[in-house]
Design a protein around this motif. Sequence first.
Motif, short mmCIF file in Angstrom:
data_model
loop_
_atom_site.label_atom_id
_atom_site.label_comp_id
_atom_site.label_asym_id
_atom_site.label_seq_id
_atom_site.Cartn_x
_atom_site.Cartn_y
_atom_site.Cartn_z
N LEU A 199 0.84 -1.19 0.00
CA LEU A 199 0.00 0.00 0.00
C LEU A 199 0.88 1.25 0.00
O LEU A 199 1.74 1.42 0.86
CB LEU A 199 -0.91 -0.01 1.24
CG LEU A 199 -1.84 1.19 1.41
CD1 LEU A 199 -2.85 1.27 0.27
CD2 LEU A 199 -2.57 1.10 2.75
N ASP A 225 -0.19 4.53 0.07
CA ASP A 225 -0.73 5.64 0.85
C ASP A 225 -0.19 5.58 2.27
O ASP A 225 -0.66 4.81 3.11
CB ASP A 225 -2.26 5.56 0.85
CG ASP A 225 -2.92 6.78 1.49
OD1 ASP A 225 -2.30 7.41 2.36
OD2 ASP A 225 -4.08 7.08 1.13
N LEU A 267 -2.74 6.31 5.19
CA LEU A 267 -3.64 5.18 5.43
C LEU A 267 -2.88 4.00 6.01
O LEU A 267 -3.39 3.31 6.90
CB LEU A 267 -4.33 4.78 4.12
CG LEU A 267 -5.29 3.58 4.18
CD1 LEU A 267 -6.40 3.82 5.20
CD2 LEU A 267 -5.88 3.29 2.80
N VAL A 312 -2.10 -4.29 -1.75
CA VAL A 312 -3.23 -4.02 -2.65
C VAL A 312 -3.15 -5.03 -3.78
O VAL A 312 -2.10 -5.22 -4.40
CB VAL A 312 -3.18 -2.59 -3.21
CG1 VAL A 312 -4.34 -2.35 -4.16
CG2 VAL A 312 -3.18 -1.57 -2.08
N LEU A 351 -6.09 -5.69 0.41
CA LEU A 351 -7.17 -4.79 0.01
C LEU A 351 -7.37 -4.88 -1.49
O LEU A 351 -6.40 -4.78 -2.26
CB LEU A 351 -6.83 -3.34 0.39
CG LEU A 351 -6.39 -3.07 1.84
CD1 LEU A 351 -5.96 -1.62 1.98
CD2 LEU A 351 -7.51 -3.40 2.80
N ASP A 383 -8.11 -3.38 -4.99
CA ASP A 383 -7.94 -2.01 -5.51
C ASP A 383 -9.28 -1.34 -5.72
O ASP A 383 -9.41 -0.12 -5.59
CB ASP A 383 -7.11 -2.01 -6.80
CG ASP A 383 -7.64 -2.95 -7.87
OD1 ASP A 383 -8.64 -3.65 -7.61
OD2 ASP A 383 -7.05 -3.00 -8.96
N LEU A 385 -10.42 0.45 -2.44
CA LEU A 385 -9.76 1.74 -2.15
C LEU A 385 -10.43 2.87 -2.92
O LEU A 385 -10.42 4.02 -2.47
CB LEU A 385 -8.28 1.66 -2.51
CG LEU A 385 -7.41 0.76 -1.63
CD1 LEU A 385 -6.02 0.63 -2.21
CD2 LEU A 385 -7.35 1.30 -0.21
N ASP A 386 -10.99 2.54 -4.07
CA ASP A 386 -11.63 3.58 -4.89
C ASP A 386 -13.00 3.99 -4.37
O ASP A 386 -13.49 5.08 -4.70
CB ASP A 386 -11.79 3.09 -6.34
CG ASP A 386 -10.45 2.91 -7.03
OD1 ASP A 386 -9.48 3.58 -6.61
OD2 ASP A 386 -10.36 2.10 -7.97
N ASP A 396 -11.35 6.47 4.21
CA ASP A 396 -10.42 5.83 5.16
C ASP A 396 -11.14 5.27 6.37
O ASP A 396 -10.84 4.15 6.82
CB ASP A 396 -9.35 6.84 5.61
CG ASP A 396 -8.32 7.11 4.52
OD1 ASP A 396 -8.47 6.56 3.41
OD2 ASP A 396 -7.37 7.88 4.77
N LEU A 421 -13.00 2.14 5.49
CA LEU A 421 -12.05 1.05 5.25
C LEU A 421 -11.51 0.50 6.57
O LEU A 421 -11.40 -0.72 6.75
CB LEU A 421 -10.89 1.57 4.39
CG LEU A 421 -9.81 0.56 4.01
CD1 LEU A 421 -10.41 -0.60 3.22
CD2 LEU A 421 -8.72 1.24 3.19
#
Length: 416
Positions: free
Chosen positions: A197, A199, A202, A222, A247, A249, A252-253, A257, A260
């Motif tokens: 990941l 990010d 996150l 991811v 996760l 992908d 995530l879209d 946060d 999630l």
Amino acid sequence: MVEALSIIFFLYVLIKVYISVMQIGYVARAKDMPPVLMKPSSWIKSARYLISNERLKIVETLVEYALFVFWLSWGIRWLDTMTWNMDPILQAVIAVDLFLIVNYIVELPFSIYKTFVIDERFKFNHSSPELFIKDQMKGSLLTLVFASLLSAAIAWIIINVPMWWFFSFLLVFAVIVLLNLLYPTVIAPIFNKFTPLEDEELNEKIRQLLEKSGFESEGVYVVDASKRDARLNAYFGGLGKSKRVVLFDTLLDKLNDNELLAVLGHELGHFKHHDIYKNIAMLGGILFVGFYIFGHMPTSLFMELGVRETPAMIMVLFMLLISVFMFIFMPIMSFVSRHNEYEADRYATQIHGNSGDLVSALKKLVDENKSFPKAHKLTIFFYHSHPPVIERLKALGDKSVYDEKEDEALKGECSV
């Protein structure tokens, strides 16, 4: 004995078809009710998608019965004749592989139809024919390799070890545990690309959440699930030090946060309550019973079928009847799993600090995945490892989507 097995399998098929018919009728009625958790267009679309899959399942079940009749009336004798003069261990490998190959060829058209007709029609499929073929080739090769090694080992045990059924059970159970260990780091990457990941913000939030639960992870990854499918998901894979957070992908879209983190809190609930280990232990118990039964099959059964009582024929019969055996225990496994889901939801609200984000995430998952939120009680009883999302939302304190009058209206006749 053969006649008794034929009757049992026929009843198994009859029950499966009946459940699907009741589910189709229930959903057909429900789709005309006011939509819940979805926009009207999504509500109708998800109902039609479910009905299409149930109709396909009915055809699959009928073909499954035809395949059973083929194997019992002629196919098993064909396998025994094909491998008549072989070494018993080689015979077991060849017979098991041929059994799997024939079943795969018969079942493949259903997988193609579901992916490129039903999923394509409802805008779920992202897979190309080339990717589908690659997946099938990889999956088939892995299956044959594992099946060959395992059948050879079990054949040796049957020939050389007293109480072979017990030690064969231990071997199969050990393989199941091993596959759980290998799946996230060895098997899954064969089919998908896993990347850490990126990010950082996150990532830090997830790390803090994992620390609260005492969850030691190899990392947060991811997976490129969107190249095959539009659905959203997340999971923890592996056992021991191989555990990793995965996760999709697509997830995530669509989720923010906090949503999630709430979903991951739910998955951490399964970890905290040792649900993975409990599920493996429950499966182990069921397999133990299964191996005991198949380890004490009467010699008269093989005589009626016109085959020798060899390791190969024992294993083929086991594979032929295992679906019926597992179906008998399915309501118990589903009930335990649904209970675990409620407990994981409760844990998620505790560790995350509120239920609102999980409620919001569940609503988004239902809408994005086009998961029709209602189901016939028989379908829930046999197949649902998760409670209906409406019931989960109620348990989380959100009653805005539940209508008892509407639920009563669906208790009437549910025929197609």
